[in-house]
Design an enzyme around this catalytic site. Sequence first.
Site, PDB file in Angstrom:
ATOM      1  N   ASP A 124     -14.302  29.265 -23.153  1.00  0.00           N
ATOM      2  CA  ASP A 124     -13.726  30.513 -22.507  1.00  0.00           C
ATOM      3  C   ASP A 124     -16.005  30.406 -22.278  1.00  0.00           C
ATOM      4  OD1 ASP A 124     -13.116  32.947 -23.037  1.00  0.00           O
ATOM      5  OD2 ASP A 124     -14.977  32.726 -24.158  1.00  0.00           O
ATOM      6  N   ASP A 249      -2.411  29.535 -20.600  1.00  0.00           N
ATOM      7  CA  ASP A 249      -3.537  30.651 -20.560  1.00  0.00           C
ATOM      8  C   ASP A 249      -3.533  31.370 -19.126  1.00  0.00           C
ATOM      9  OD1 ASP A 249      -6.142  32.337 -20.462  1.00  0.00           O
ATOM     10  OD2 ASP A 249      -7.514  30.190 -20.425  1.00  0.00           O
ATOM     11  N   HIS A 278      -4.810  30.619 -24.844  1.00  0.00           N
ATOM     12  CA  HIS A 278      -6.609  30.647 -24.445  1.00  0.00           C
ATOM     13  C   HIS A 278      -7.398  30.082 -25.199  1.00  0.00           C
ATOM     14  CE1 HIS A 278     -10.390  31.872 -22.360  1.00  0.00           C
ATOM     15  NE2 HIS A 278     -10.770  32.208 -23.186  1.00  0.00           N
TER      16      HIS A 278
END
Length: 298
Positions: A124, A249, A278
């Site tokens: 991320d 994801d 995710h």
Amino acid sequence: MKVMRTPDAAFEDIADFPFQPHYTEISDPQDGTALRVHYIDEGPRDAQVVLMMHGEPSWSYLYRHMIPPVAERGLRVVAPDLIGFGKSDKPSKKSDYSYARHVAWMRAWLEKLDLRNITLVCQDWGSLVGLRLVGEMPDRFAGVVLSNGGLPEGGPAPRAFAIWRAFSKWSPIFPIGKIVSAGTKRGLSDAEIAAYNAPFPDSGYTAAARIFPSFVPFKNNVAIPDQKKAWAVLEKFDKPFLCCFSDGDPVTRGGEARWIGRVPGTEGQPHTTLKGGHFIQEDDPKGFVDCILKVAKA
């Protein structure tokens, strides 16, 4: 710049995060404001560094299942909280934040600790910040393990991300723990959700979490020139670079295709597909650790 600090009492009931806190103070490069960065530092201090960088809207708690098994292999695990998250200081206004400022803050922290021989582990926003650091100081890095992240340099936003960006901007409520839980396949317990909520006692602490999605450089974002500079370095980065994206994801699935072959260090690496959503640190921490140990060496 007005800076807020989550009271220590907010973290007292977290039972599954037994790590000693460490703090370093940096100065904002624009106005000199002092900012305290919290980080976990486990394992031998003279060992190779495994730098675990979290993203949005989590904190170093995300890596709690991964820190011990990596440290037990004789590696030094360092896991910071980005400014605005976790136990790190939190500038109170959205206008206090920018992508460039986040990179500058973490560069100042890394240089103050003088970390070297680093294997970057990122996901991320940990990758959007961390990979920019690799681009700015590649000599400090020995390798990269990338999951569910990237370094966008323009183009359209994926539909799932566009929905998330709109939610973060306009929703009157922003239940951070439940947001993280929704990004996993297994779902989180009430105690885990509370732990992700802990850094944000009220909405006044959430400026960074709210503004982060708008910084991702799709379309004509101001950060694109800096992204391209980082890519120019990464396209020559020949140290080990392993991709381990997850299969579930909706935003980053298949993202390894943007890296394998473009970054020289991806050649010959045992790229892996992990099982989960995710926040793969919650769904498949063992698989993620196994990938780290294929790159980082004690």
